[in-house]
Write a protein that holds these residues in place. Structure first.
Motif, PDB file in Angstrom:
ATOM      1  N   ALA A  66       0.841  -0.975  -0.037  1.00  0.00           N
ATOM      2  CA  ALA A  66      -0.018   0.262   0.185  1.00  0.00           C
ATOM      3  C   ALA A  66       0.696   1.146   0.203  1.00  0.00           C
ATOM      4  O   ALA A  66       0.431   2.262  -0.875  1.00  0.00           O
ATOM      5  N   PHE A  67       1.646   1.079   0.448  1.00  0.00           N
ATOM      6  CA  PHE A  67       3.235   2.408   0.799  1.00  0.00           C
ATOM      7  C   PHE A  67       4.213   2.090  -0.016  1.00  0.00           C
ATOM      8  O   PHE A  67       4.630   1.185   0.429  1.00  0.00           O
ATOM      9  N   ASP A  68       4.394   2.946  -0.634  1.00  0.00           N
ATOM     10  CA  ASP A  68       5.992   2.693  -1.645  1.00  0.00           C
ATOM     11  C   ASP A  68       6.045   4.831  -1.566  1.00  0.00           C
ATOM     12  O   ASP A  68       5.536   5.489  -1.290  1.00  0.00           O
ATOM     13  N   THR A  69       8.117   4.679  -0.988  1.00  0.00           N
ATOM     14  CA  THR A  69       8.870   5.537  -1.116  1.00  0.00           C
ATOM     15  C   THR A  69       8.500   6.198  -2.262  1.00  0.00           C
ATOM     16  O   THR A  69       8.200   6.232  -3.285  1.00  0.00           O
ATOM     17  N   ASN A  70       8.072   8.074  -2.129  1.00  0.00           N
ATOM     18  CA  ASN A  70       7.586   8.709  -3.304  1.00  0.00           C
ATOM     19  C   ASN A  70       6.154   8.366  -3.602  1.00  0.00           C
ATOM     20  O   ASN A  70       6.113   8.847  -4.921  1.00  0.00           O
ATOM     21  N   THR A  71       5.419   7.941  -3.298  1.00  0.00           N
ATOM     22  CA  THR A  71       3.958   7.824  -3.775  1.00  0.00           C
ATOM     23  C   THR A  71       3.102   8.466  -3.247  1.00  0.00           C
ATOM     24  O   THR A  71       2.924   8.543  -2.045  1.00  0.00           O
ATOM     25  N   GLN A  72       2.042   8.389  -3.880  1.00  0.00           N
ATOM     26  CA  GLN A  72       0.497   9.639  -3.267  1.00  0.00           C
ATOM     27  C   GLN A  72      -0.036   8.647  -2.683  1.00  0.00           C
ATOM     28  O   GLN A  72      -0.361   7.587  -2.790  1.00  0.00           O
ATOM     29  N   PHE A  73      -0.523   9.061  -1.407  1.00  0.00           N
ATOM     30  CA  PHE A  73      -1.824   8.582  -1.297  1.00  0.00           C
ATOM     31  C   PHE A  73      -2.071   9.818   0.077  1.00  0.00           C
ATOM     32  O   PHE A  73      -1.920  10.788  -0.388  1.00  0.00           O
ATOM     33  N   SER A  74      -3.762   9.871   0.186  1.00  0.00           N
ATOM     34  CA  SER A  74      -4.536  10.209   1.015  1.00  0.00           C
ATOM     35  C   SER A  74      -4.587  10.063   2.061  1.00  0.00           C
ATOM     36  O   SER A  74      -5.102   8.682   2.620  1.00  0.00           O
ATOM     37  N   LEU A  75      -4.625  10.859   2.955  1.00  0.00           N
ATOM     38  CA  LEU A  75      -4.341  10.551   4.690  1.00  0.00           C
ATOM     39  C   LEU A  75      -5.859  11.077   5.960  1.00  0.00           C
ATOM     40  O   LEU A  75      -6.337  12.803   5.222  1.00  0.00           O
ATOM     41  N   PHE A  76      -6.712  10.374   6.149  1.00  0.00           N
ATOM     42  CA  PHE A  76      -8.039  10.836   6.676  1.00  0.00           C
ATOM     43  C   PHE A  76      -7.803  10.843   8.361  1.00  0.00           C
ATOM     44  O   PHE A  76      -7.631   8.961   8.404  1.00  0.00           O
ATOM     45  N   PHE A  77      -7.640  11.117   9.294  1.00  0.00           N
ATOM     46  CA  PHE A  77      -8.006  10.471  10.657  1.00  0.00           C
ATOM     47  C   PHE A  77      -8.897  12.073  11.399  1.00  0.00           C
ATOM     48  O   PHE A  77      -9.081  12.453  10.898  1.00  0.00           O
ATOM     49  N   ARG A  78      -9.475  11.474  12.665  1.00  0.00           N
ATOM     50  CA  ARG A  78      -9.553  12.316  13.640  1.00  0.00           C
ATOM     51  C   ARG A  78      -9.300  11.505  14.752  1.00  0.00           C
ATOM     52  O   ARG A  78      -8.959  10.359  15.291  1.00  0.00           O
ATOM     53  N   CYS A  79      -9.560  12.781  16.237  1.00  0.00           N
ATOM     54  CA  CYS A  79      -9.587  12.837  17.107  1.00  0.00           C
ATOM     55  C   CYS A  79     -10.902  13.612  18.325  1.00  0.00           C
ATOM     56  O   CYS A  79     -12.190  14.146  17.643  1.00  0.00           O
ATOM     57  N   GLN A  80     -11.340  12.373  19.215  1.00  0.00           N
ATOM     58  CA  GLN A  80     -11.816  12.531  20.310  1.00  0.00           C
ATOM     59  C   GLN A  80     -11.888  12.544  21.215  1.00  0.00           C
ATOM     60  O   GLN A  80     -11.048  11.542  22.385  1.00  0.00           O
ATOM     61  N   ASN A  81     -13.220  13.152  22.342  1.00  0.00           N
ATOM     62  CA  ASN A  81     -12.907  12.868  23.114  1.00  0.00           C
ATOM     63  C   ASN A  81     -14.143  11.731  23.345  1.00  0.00           C
ATOM     64  O   ASN A  81     -14.861  12.304  22.634  1.00  0.00           O
TER      65      ASN A  81
END
Length: 126
Positions: free
Chosen positions: A55-70
């Protein structure tokens, strides 16, 4: 969806003063001249699958979504913040040991799209 142990992100802006003789301190505004968004995630390595490895290689593009909550009451999410980085590049993918479990320490940088349209970072508060 990838389980990770930790997420880190840094946003650094380099500012330049817009100077004018019309201001008592000589500065009427500031503008961003350079921006750097970097970070890391630490996904666990799965010993039964190579899906994450490919899924991940150096110098390859991807999108990232993350969330945090109480934590809120049962079934209710409260005081949440979400981050979306549509154009990330994997800059390093070293392996590390986390208490006997292998994981990647994926490092990334984020920037504008190749067309220059849109923002490199979107933040939402709930």
């Amino acid at each position: 969806e990838i389980p990770v142990q930790s997420v880190a992100m840094s946003l650094e802006n380099t500012l330049a003063n817009v100077q004018s003789t019309c201001s008592p301190n000589g500065i009427i505004a500031q503008r961003v001249t350079e921006q750097a968004i970097t970070g890391s995630i630490t996904p666990y390595m799965d010993s039964t699958s190579v899906a994450l490895f490919s899924a991940f290689d150096t110098n390859t593009q991807f999108s990232l979504f993350f969330r945090c909550q109480n934590p809120g009451t049962t079934g209710v999410k409260k005081e949440a913040v979400a981050f979306y980085l549509p154009n990330c590049i994997c800059t390093a993918l070293p392996k590390q040991d986390a208490d006997g479990l292998m994981q990647y320490s994926l490092e990334f940088s984020a920037g504008p799209s190749s067309t220059g349209v849109g923002s490199p970072l979107y933040i939402g508060f709930i």
